[in-house]
Design an enzyme around this catalytic site. Structure first.
Site, mmCIF file in Angstrom:
data_model
loop_
_atom_site.group_PDB
_atom_site.id
_atom_site.type_symbol
_atom_site.label_atom_id
_atom_site.label_comp_id
_atom_site.label_asym_id
_atom_site.label_seq_id
_atom_site.Cartn_x
_atom_site.Cartn_y
_atom_site.Cartn_z
ATOM 1 N N CYS A 122 0.839 -1.202 0.000
ATOM 2 C CA CYS A 122 0.000 0.000 0.000
ATOM 3 C C CYS A 122 0.880 1.261 0.000
ATOM 4 O O CYS A 122 1.859 1.342 -0.723
ATOM 5 C CB CYS A 122 -0.956 -0.064 1.187
ATOM 6 S SG CYS A 122 -2.327 1.098 1.155
ATOM 7 N N SER A 123 0.543 2.236 0.834
ATOM 8 C CA SER A 123 1.282 3.506 0.854
ATOM 9 C C SER A 123 2.644 3.384 1.495
ATOM 10 O O SER A 123 3.389 4.365 1.566
ATOM 11 C CB SER A 123 0.459 4.583 1.566
ATOM 12 O OG SER A 123 0.133 4.190 2.888
#
Length: 350
Positions: A122-123
Site C-alpha cells: 500500500c502507501s
C-alpha cells in the site's frame, strides 16, 4: 546486490515494520499468507519455509488505525539484518510521519544492502520512495496516492494499475526492491513470494485456504473510486456534467455536448480538457464504464443490455472500454463483483 536463490528447505525470516496508525491488514494479511504456507507445507510432510516477525521503533504494543494493537517482537535497532530474508514496510495513516524520519529512511537503505528482498504494501511505497530506493524502478502504491507519488518522486516509473511489482525474472519488475498496491494487494504480493520460494502448488493451496485468487485478473483500477468529483469545473460545464450520467444513450458527440454547454465545439473542447484534465470523449467513456460497473454489481443483467443502457451500443465496444480503464472484461467484472451469479456462471476463485 545478488538475489539469494530460493531453496525449498531454507527457512526465510520475514520481518514486517509496524508504526503508530499502521493499517493492520497491511501487516496481518501478508504475514498470514506466509504462516498458511507453513501449514500447507507441513500437511505435505515438508518443513516450514518461513519465520515471521513484527518490529517497530520499540518492542511491545503498536496502535493500528483500526484501534487494535499489534505486538512488536523487537525494536528496529535490534533487528539483525544478516539473518532476515525479506523486510516489508506497510502503509496506513501514520506513513507520512514515518517517511519524514531520516533515521528510518537510512535504516531501510541499509536494509536494502543486506537483505535479499525489501518490499512495501500500500502507501508503504512512499517510505521506499522517500529513501530513494525506487528511483529508476517500476513501482506502484495505493491508487489514492499515485498522483502524489508521481509528482513528488518523478524518477520512479509509476504504474497505477498493477497489484504488485515483484518479478523474480527481472523482466517486468524487480526481485530485490518491489511494491504493491492498496491494502489487500499485499496478500497478492505475499502469494507471489510463496510461489517463487516454495512452488505454485503451495501458493495455490494457500489461496484456496484463504478463499481468494492466486493471481487476480486486472489491476487495482477495478477497485478504485473511479470518478472523482468535478472539483474546479467551470459553471459552464456544471449543468452538462450533472446531466450526463442520466443520459448516456443520448447523442454525446462533441458537437452535441458543446451545444448543450452553450459553446462552440473548439471552445468547449479546450475548456473541458482544461477543467477536467481529459478530453470530452474520454470523460464520457469513463462515465459509461462507471455506470456499467454499477449495473453489473447490482444483479443479474445481461451484458448486451448493460451495453445498450450505458450508451456503448455494442458489447464489444464496452468490452474494449473495460479493458482500457479496468484491465478486465465486463464478464469477469460481473462474476467478481455482482450480487448474483452472472448469466448462470458461478464465481471461480482459484
Amino acid at each position: 546486490m545478488p538475489i539469494t536463490v530460493s531453496s525449498p528447505t531454507s527457512v526465510r525470516l520475514i520481518a514486517c515494520y509496524a508504526f503508530d496508525n499502521v493499517m493492520s491488514l497491511d501487516i496481518t494479511g501478508p504475514l498470514q499468507v506466509f504462516a498458511s504456507a507453513n501449514v500447507e507445507l507441513m500437511r505435505q510432510g515438508q518443513a516450514a519455509a518461513y519465520e515471521i516477525m513484527v518490529f517497530a521503533e520499540q518492542s511491545g504494543p503498536v496502535q493500528t488505525s483500526a484501534g487494535i494493537r499489534l505486538h512488536a517482537d523487537m525494536a528496529r535497532r535490534d533487528v539483525d539484518l544478516d539473518v532476515v530474508d525479506t523486510v516489508l514496510v506497510p502503509g496506513g495513516d501514520g506513513i507520512d510521519r514515518v517517511r519524514r524520519n531520516v533515521d528510518v529512511l537510512n535504516w531501510f537503505q541499509s536494509a536494502a544492502d543486506l537483505v535479499p528482498r525489501v518490499g512495501s504494501v500500500c502507501s508503504g511505497a512512499l517510505v521506499l520512495a522517500a529513501a530513494g530506493m525506487l528511483d529508476g524502478k517500476v513501482a506502484t502504491t495505493h491508487w489514492s496516492r499515485c498522483d502524489e507519488m508521481r509528482t513528488a518522486y518523478p524518477r520512479i516509473g509509476l504504474v497505477e494499475n498493477r497489484l504488485h511489482t515483484y518479478d523474480p525474472t527481472g523482466l517486468d519488475g524487480d526481485a530485490h526492491i518491489f511494491t504493491s498496491a492498496g491494502v489487500t494487494a499485499g496478500i497478492d504480493l505475499a502469494l507471489a513470494l510463496v510461489e517463487h520460494d516454495c512452488s505454485r502448488s503451495i501458493a495455490l493451496a494457500v489461496a484456496r485456504r484463504l478463499v481468494m485468487f492466486l493471481k487476480r485478473p486486472g489491476g487495482q483500477a477495478q477497485f478504485s473510486a473511479y470518478l472523482t468529483p468535478a472539483i474546479g469545473a467551470s459553471a459552464q460545464l456544471a449543468g452538462l456534467l450533472e446531466w450526463l450520467p442520466a443520459n448516456l444513450q443520448a447523442d454525446l458527440s462533441l458537437d452535441a455536448m458543446a451545444q448543450r454547454a452553450g459553446m462552440s465545439p473548439r471552445t468547449f473542447s479546450r475548456v473541458f480538457t482544461r477543467d477536467m484534465g481529459l478530453t470530452p470523449a474520454r470523460y464520457v467513456e469513463r462515465v459509461r464504464v462507471q455506470a456499467a460497473r454499477g449495473l453489473l454489481q447490482a444483479g443479474d443483467i445481461s451484458i448486451n443490455r448493460v451495453a445498450r443502457l450505458c450508451g456503448f451500443g455494442h458489447p464489444e465496444t464496452m468490452r474494449r472500454a473495460f479493458h482500457r480503464h479496468l484491465s478486465i472484461s465486463p464478464q469477469d467484472y460481473a462474476e467478481r463483483f455482482g450480487m448474483a451469479d452472472f448469466d448462470g456462471i458461478s464465481t471461480v476463485l482459484v
